[in-house]
Design a protein around this motif. Structure first.
Motif, PDB file in Angstrom:
ATOM      1  N   THR A   1       0.184  22.345  50.143  1.00  0.00           N
ATOM      2  CA  THR A   1       0.818  21.315  49.307  1.00  0.00           C
ATOM      3  C   THR A   1      -0.210  20.253  48.923  1.00  0.00           C
ATOM      4  O   THR A   1      -0.303  19.842  47.759  1.00  0.00           O
ATOM      5  CB  THR A   1       2.005  20.663  50.054  1.00  0.00           C
ATOM      6  OG1 THR A   1       2.860  21.693  50.537  1.00  0.00           O
ATOM      7  CG2 THR A   1       2.794  19.747  49.141  1.00  0.00           C
TER       8      THR A   1
ATOM      9  N   THR B   1       3.138  20.073  42.571  1.00  0.00           N
ATOM     10  CA  THR B   1       3.064  19.900  44.021  1.00  0.00           C
ATOM     11  C   THR B   1       4.418  20.183  44.670  1.00  0.00           C
ATOM     12  O   THR B   1       4.496  20.850  45.706  1.00  0.00           O
ATOM     13  CB  THR B   1       2.615  18.462  44.358  1.00  0.00           C
ATOM     14  OG1 THR B   1       1.440  18.173  43.611  1.00  0.00           O
ATOM     15  CG2 THR B   1       2.334  18.311  45.828  1.00  0.00           C
ATOM     16  N   VAL B   2       5.481  19.670  44.044  1.00  0.00           N
ATOM     17  CA  VAL B   2       6.821  19.877  44.607  1.00  0.00           C
ATOM     18  C   VAL B   2       7.159  21.367  44.628  1.00  0.00           C
ATOM     19  O   VAL B   2       7.630  21.898  45.640  1.00  0.00           O
ATOM     20  CB  VAL B   2       7.879  19.067  43.824  1.00  0.00           C
ATOM     21  CG1 VAL B   2       9.292  19.467  44.231  1.00  0.00           C
ATOM     22  CG2 VAL B   2       7.672  17.575  44.047  1.00  0.00           C
ATOM     23  N   ILE B   3       6.867  22.058  43.529  1.00  0.00           N
ATOM     24  CA  ILE B   3       7.156  23.498  43.476  1.00  0.00           C
ATOM     25  C   ILE B   3       6.356  24.225  44.555  1.00  0.00           C
ATOM     26  O   ILE B   3       6.891  25.030  45.320  1.00  0.00           O
ATOM     27  CB  ILE B   3       6.840  24.072  42.066  1.00  0.00           C
ATOM     28  CG1 ILE B   3       7.815  23.484  41.045  1.00  0.00           C
ATOM     29  CG2 ILE B   3       6.942  25.597  42.076  1.00  0.00           C
ATOM     30  CD1 ILE B   3       7.457  23.767  39.598  1.00  0.00           C
TER      31      ILE B   3
ATOM     32  N   GLY C   1       5.137  23.081  47.349  1.00  0.00           N
ATOM     33  CA  GLY C   1       5.651  22.754  48.682  1.00  0.00           C
ATOM     34  C   GLY C   1       6.928  23.508  49.005  1.00  0.00           C
ATOM     35  O   GLY C   1       7.055  24.110  50.081  1.00  0.00           O
ATOM     36  N   VAL C   2       7.865  23.494  48.062  1.00  0.00           N
ATOM     37  CA  VAL C   2       9.157  24.148  48.294  1.00  0.00           C
ATOM     38  C   VAL C   2       8.987  25.660  48.449  1.00  0.00           C
ATOM     39  O   VAL C   2       9.530  26.269  49.375  1.00  0.00           O
ATOM     40  CB  VAL C   2      10.139  23.816  47.133  1.00  0.00           C
ATOM     41  CG1 VAL C   2      11.365  24.713  47.181  1.00  0.00           C
ATOM     42  CG2 VAL C   2      10.539  22.356  47.205  1.00  0.00           C
TER      43      VAL C   2
ATOM     44  N   MET D   1       7.300  26.445  51.783  1.00  0.00           N
ATOM     45  CA  MET D   1       8.231  26.241  52.896  1.00  0.00           C
ATOM     46  C   MET D   1       9.263  27.369  52.951  1.00  0.00           C
ATOM     47  O   MET D   1       9.532  27.916  54.018  1.00  0.00           O
ATOM     48  CB  MET D   1       8.915  24.877  52.756  1.00  0.00           C
ATOM     49  CG  MET D   1       9.805  24.500  53.922  1.00  0.00           C
ATOM     50  SD  MET D   1       9.024  24.689  55.547  1.00  0.00           S
ATOM     51  CE  MET D   1       8.599  23.015  55.965  1.00  0.00           C
ATOM     52  N   ALA D   2       9.795  27.731  51.798  1.00  0.00           N
ATOM     53  CA  ALA D   2      10.779  28.825  51.759  1.00  0.00           C
ATOM     54  C   ALA D   2      10.146  30.117  52.263  1.00  0.00           C
ATOM     55  O   ALA D   2      10.754  30.857  53.043  1.00  0.00           O
ATOM     56  CB  ALA D   2      11.318  28.992  50.346  1.00  0.00           C
TER      57      ALA D   2
END
Lengths: 238, 108
Positions: B79, B92-94, B96-97, B100-101
């Motif tokens: 991330t 960055t959000v994409i 990270g998600v 994590m998934a």
């Protein structure tokens, strides 16, 4: 605030604020939907999800509200906890407010009412780059974030009636990922010669958070560590 | 789509205690000048608060001891890299998600 002359400044328009909010919307939508789902799972209604997102308008506080409600915490405990969780906004407002002193008190109350971690992050990055913030721009940013948040939470509440367990999809990490990006963007606007100083402070922050977590819940550790490490930052300045 | 008076009052109470810290500085700062030292201190708040919020996820309190959340640190690394390279919030959000998934899918 000093004006930086040579750089092209962001226009102070509502529409520019809306545009600058767009990159954060994915974060708002995923966290908002996740909140709606969690809210329903913890036994509050879609209407209450809507009211919370409209009136409290703070992601972490809303999640904690659900947790406390589910745990059957007394009213005073809920209100005091929410107060402490959101006390970090005091520091954020204090950071942003000096840029808006030329606007009326009413406008200032408006800026403050809609301040969140993310709009704070975006405006701090903008202020770091340009040394100024515009009121219309701020309104555009704030109102876009606010309406998106309410819509996302409510839709999440509706979806929540069918979809359990949003964590499985990694959506809870959207919030942290957004903080990572905002941190990097904030650091990018800091002068090169000061960068090491800030990196040092972040390392101190790791130890501060680790130590404080032994004695207090996470939200309190965030608040207290911020106050302590910012003070260390001033003390270690050359 | 239901609620009760008690619940609405509770939400209003939470709204009030959230609202006051948000607006108070905007009212105060408008009517007085902050001393230089306070402004210097405030300059550190953004980096401190954002890093504290990120670091909070690295640890977890288990009854008496604080443990390291390795999965969060592992997800943090890509991330951070995406944030450094792209300087983009949405990317960055994409990243990270999705990371994590992926971790949760394979390791739990």
């Amino acid at each position: 605030m000093e004006q930086v002359e040579q750089k092209q400044l962001t226009p102070d328009t509502f529409i520019q604020g809306v545009k600058d909010c767009i990159p954060t919307l994915l974060g708002y939508i995923s966290i908002g939907v996740a909140f709606g789902v969690v809210g329903i799972a913890s036994g509050i209604s879609v209407l209450e999800v809507f009211l919370l997102s409209m009136l409290v308008y703070a992601g972490s506080a809303q999640f904690i509200f659900c947790g406390l409600y589910l745990a059957g915490a007394p009213v005073t405990a809920v209100i005091i906890t929410i107060f402490i969780v959101n006390l970090r906004h005091l520091l954020m407002s204090l950071t942003i407010a000096p840029y808006f002193t030329k606007y009326s008190t009413l406008r200032n109350i408006g800026f403050g009412t809609l301040l969140t971690d993310e709009t704070f992050g975006v405006s701090v990055v903008a202020a770091g780059k340009e040394g100024r913030l515009g009121g219309k721009w701020m309104d555009g940013l704030n109102i876009t974030a606010y309406t998106t948040w309410i819509a996302a939470c409510t839709i999440g509440g509706v979806i929540g009636q069918w979809l359990p367990n949003p964590e499985k999809w990694g959506l809870d990490y959207a919030l942290v990922a957004m903080f990572v990006a905002l941190l990097v963007l904030t650091l990018a606007s800091i002068p090169k010669e000061k960068l090491m100083h800030y990196i040092k402070l972040i390392l101190i922050m790791v130890f501060s958070m680790y130590g404080m977590l032994y004695f207090m819940p996470g939200h309190l550790a965030v608040l207290l560590s911020t106050v302590v490490v910012a003070t260390i930052g001033v003390a270690l300045e050359k | 789509m239901t609620t009760s008076i008690a619940m609405v009052l509770l939400i209003l109470g939470c709204a009030l205690v959230t609202w006051i810290p948000r607006i108070l500085p905007f009212i105060l700062v408008k009517n007085m000048k902050l001393p230089k030292i306070v402004l210097r201190w405030l300059a550190y708040i953004p980096v401190c608060i954002l890093s504290a919020l990120v670091i909070e996820g690295f640890f977890k309190k288990d009854s008496t001891i604080v443990t390291v959340q390795w999965i969060n640190i592992l997800v943090f690394i890509p991330t951070l890299l995406v944030a450094l390279l792209s300087k983009s919030l949405s990317k960055t959000v994409i990243a990270g998600v999705v990371t994590m998934a992926g971790f949760r899918f394979f390791f739990s």
